[in-house]
Design a protein around this motif. Structure first.
Motif, PDB file in Angstrom:
ATOM      1  N   HIS A 131     -54.127  -8.269  64.581  1.00 37.29           N
ATOM      2  CA  HIS A 131     -55.213  -8.230  65.568  1.00 37.29           C
ATOM      3  C   HIS A 131     -55.518  -9.597  66.160  1.00 37.29           C
ATOM      4  N   SER A 132     -54.501 -10.463  66.225  1.00 34.20           N
ATOM      5  CA  SER A 132     -54.715 -11.764  66.876  1.00 34.20           C
ATOM      6  C   SER A 132     -54.260 -11.640  68.328  1.00 34.20           C
ATOM      7  N   LEU A 133     -55.118 -12.077  69.205  1.00 33.78           N
ATOM      8  CA  LEU A 133     -54.803 -11.958  70.626  1.00 33.78           C
ATOM      9  C   LEU A 133     -54.420 -13.316  71.206  1.00 33.78           C
ATOM     10  N   ILE A 134     -53.335 -13.329  71.937  1.00 31.50           N
ATOM     11  CA  ILE A 134     -52.902 -14.547  72.630  1.00 31.50           C
ATOM     12  C   ILE A 134     -53.242 -14.342  74.098  1.00 31.50           C
ATOM     13  N   PRO A 135     -54.016 -15.262  74.699  1.00 30.38           N
ATOM     14  CA  PRO A 135     -54.382 -15.092  76.110  1.00 30.38           C
ATOM     15  C   PRO A 135     -53.139 -14.893  76.979  1.00 30.38           C
ATOM     16  N   PHE A 136     -53.220 -13.895  77.809  1.00 21.97           N
ATOM     17  CA  PHE A 136     -52.093 -13.447  78.602  1.00 21.97           C
ATOM     18  C   PHE A 136     -51.644 -14.490  79.620  1.00 21.97           C
ATOM     19  N   LYS A 137     -52.602 -15.249  80.157  1.00 24.28           N
ATOM     20  CA  LYS A 137     -52.258 -16.126  81.269  1.00 24.28           C
ATOM     21  C   LYS A 137     -51.774 -17.520  80.860  1.00 24.28           C
ATOM     22  N   LEU A 138     -51.677 -17.777  79.582  1.00 25.99           N
ATOM     23  CA  LEU A 138     -51.147 -19.077  79.156  1.00 25.99           C
ATOM     24  C   LEU A 138     -49.706 -19.254  79.626  1.00 25.99           C
ATOM     25  N   SER A 139     -49.309 -20.503  79.803  1.00 30.82           N
ATOM     26  CA  SER A 139     -47.909 -20.759  80.160  1.00 30.82           C
ATOM     27  C   SER A 139     -47.016 -20.406  78.973  1.00 30.82           C
ATOM     28  N   ARG A 140     -45.733 -20.249  79.258  1.00 37.25           N
ATOM     29  CA  ARG A 140     -44.747 -19.912  78.243  1.00 37.25           C
ATOM     30  C   ARG A 140     -44.782 -20.910  77.076  1.00 37.25           C
ATOM     31  N   ILE A 141     -44.863 -22.180  77.429  1.00 35.02           N
ATOM     32  CA  ILE A 141     -44.782 -23.220  76.403  1.00 35.02           C
ATOM     33  C   ILE A 141     -46.063 -23.242  75.555  1.00 35.02           C
ATOM     34  N   LYS A 142     -47.199 -22.959  76.195  1.00 34.89           N
ATOM     35  CA  LYS A 142     -48.465 -22.895  75.439  1.00 34.89           C
ATOM     36  C   LYS A 142     -48.483 -21.687  74.513  1.00 34.89           C
ATOM     37  N   LYS A 143     -47.910 -20.591  75.004  1.00 30.20           N
ATOM     38  CA  LYS A 143     -47.816 -19.405  74.136  1.00 30.20           C
ATOM     39  C   LYS A 143     -46.922 -19.707  72.939  1.00 30.20           C
ATOM     40  N   ALA A 144     -45.782 -20.354  73.218  1.00 29.55           N
ATOM     41  CA  ALA A 144     -44.843 -20.691  72.139  1.00 29.55           C
ATOM     42  C   ALA A 144     -45.527 -21.605  71.116  1.00 29.55           C
ATOM     43  N   THR A 145     -46.307 -22.564  71.603  1.00 31.56           N
ATOM     44  CA  THR A 145     -46.994 -23.502  70.707  1.00 31.56           C
ATOM     45  C   THR A 145     -48.002 -22.775  69.830  1.00 31.56           C
ATOM     46  N   LYS A 146     -48.758 -21.876  70.443  1.00 30.40           N
ATOM     47  CA  LYS A 146     -49.749 -21.099  69.696  1.00 30.40           C
ATOM     48  C   LYS A 146     -49.073 -20.234  68.628  1.00 30.40           C
ATOM     49  N   LEU A 147     -47.976 -19.600  69.024  1.00 25.80           N
ATOM     50  CA  LEU A 147     -47.265 -18.715  68.098  1.00 25.80           C
ATOM     51  C   LEU A 147     -46.654 -19.491  66.932  1.00 25.80           C
ATOM     52  N   ILE A 148     -46.096 -20.646  67.226  1.00 27.61           N
ATOM     53  CA  ILE A 148     -45.448 -21.399  66.150  1.00 27.61           C
ATOM     54  C   ILE A 148     -46.512 -21.909  65.164  1.00 27.61           C
ATOM     55  N   LYS A 149     -47.677 -22.227  65.684  1.00 25.51           N
ATOM     56  CA  LYS A 149     -48.785 -22.647  64.792  1.00 25.51           C
ATOM     57  C   LYS A 149     -49.175 -21.489  63.869  1.00 25.51           C
ATOM     58  N   MET A 150     -49.244 -20.288  64.452  1.00 28.92           N
ATOM     59  CA  MET A 150     -49.623 -19.118  63.652  1.00 28.92           C
ATOM     60  C   MET A 150     -48.561 -18.827  62.589  1.00 28.92           C
ATOM     61  N   ILE A 151     -47.312 -18.993  62.965  1.00 30.38           N
ATOM     62  CA  ILE A 151     -46.233 -18.731  62.021  1.00 30.38           C
ATOM     63  C   ILE A 151     -46.232 -19.795  60.928  1.00 30.38           C
ATOM     64  N   TRP A 152     -46.423 -21.048  61.350  1.00 33.30           N
ATOM     65  CA  TRP A 152     -46.384 -22.156  60.393  1.00 33.30           C
ATOM     66  C   TRP A 152     -47.555 -22.095  59.407  1.00 33.30           C
ATOM     67  N   SER A 153     -48.703 -21.632  59.884  1.00 35.26           N
ATOM     68  CA  SER A 153     -49.882 -21.656  59.004  1.00 35.26           C
ATOM     69  C   SER A 153     -49.888 -20.470  58.027  1.00 35.26           C
ATOM     70  N   SER A 154     -49.017 -19.482  58.259  1.00 36.22           N
ATOM     71  CA  SER A 154     -48.899 -18.437  57.232  1.00 36.22           C
ATOM     72  C   SER A 154     -47.548 -18.646  56.553  1.00 36.22           C
ATOM     73  N   ASP A 155     -47.022 -17.639  55.893  1.00 36.35           N
ATOM     74  CA  ASP A 155     -45.710 -17.793  55.268  1.00 36.35           C
ATOM     75  C   ASP A 155     -44.634 -17.311  56.252  1.00 36.35           C
ATOM     76  N   ALA A 156     -43.893 -18.263  56.802  1.00 35.82           N
ATOM     77  CA  ALA A 156     -42.915 -17.938  57.850  1.00 35.82           C
ATOM     78  C   ALA A 156     -41.881 -16.916  57.372  1.00 35.82           C
ATOM     79  N   GLN A 157     -41.504 -16.994  56.111  1.00 36.32           N
ATOM     80  CA  GLN A 157     -40.486 -16.063  55.594  1.00 36.32           C
ATOM     81  C   GLN A 157     -41.017 -14.634  55.540  1.00 36.32           C
TER      82      GLN A 157
END
Ligand code: ZN
Length: 174
Positions: A131-157
């Motif tokens: 249920h985490s929402l990523i703002p739709f209008k962010l640029s591709r690179i900002k979305k990627a940055t947000k997603l990688i932070k979310m992946i890194w802060s949990s267990d990536a595996q």
């Protein structure tokens, strides 16, 4: 076909245990639901984040009916990538968050290209599962940055395995 399994041990330990790892035996063939029989092992390398190279064995099964093979891929790997999952995720995180290159540029760009191709899938995954929402209008690179932070802060595996179970491909797939 590959089934991701979390052996809950480090790469080094998995490598040392070789054919004595605690391999799961899937109940049935994912294609035709008939019985799977043991079908030996194959070998491959994995490079970990501390730049060590390990020789590992991958358990394989074969369906007695449709003859397709199924292998058990340890969760510390992305299918078809030689560097470990943590290594690759860390390379992308370092570059996206602080423009730091842990590897030569071409390799990091290649990983980022694969990752950004899967942004729509990742956004759907985080929305449905967490249920985490990523703002739709962010640029591709900002979305990627947000997603990688979310992946890194949990267990990536664990995330990667869940993603694979959900979409039947990894978030680095083409
Ligand atoms: Zn089958």
């Amino acid at each position: 076909m590959q089934i991701i399994h979390d052996f809950k041990i480090p790469v080094k330990k998995y490598s040392e245990l070789g054919q004595n790892n605690n391999f799961p035996h899937p109940e049935e063939c994912p294609h035709c639901h008939d019985k799977l029989l043991k079908h030996g092992f194959y070998h491959r390398y994995v490079i970990t984040i501390d730049n060590q190279c390990f020789w590992i064995q991958i358990r394989r099964y074969k369906c007695q009916h449709c003859k397709k093979t199924v292998s058990i891929l340890p969760a510390f790997l992305f299918p078809r990538f030689q560097r470990s999952l943590n290594y690759i995720v860390c390379c992308m995180k370092e570059y996206l968050l602080q423009k730091k290159l842990l590897l030569y540029k071409r390799a990091v760009y290649f990983y980022l290209h694969r990752f950004t191709c899967n942004i729509p899938g990742l956004i759907a995954f985080f929305r449905d599962k967490y249920h985490s929402l990523i703002p739709f209008k962010l640029s591709r690179i900002k979305k990627a940055t947000k997603l990688i932070k979310m992946i890194w802060s949990s267990d990536a595996q664990i995330l990667s395995k869940e993603y694979q179970d959900h979409f039947n491909q990894c978030f680095m797939a083409l």
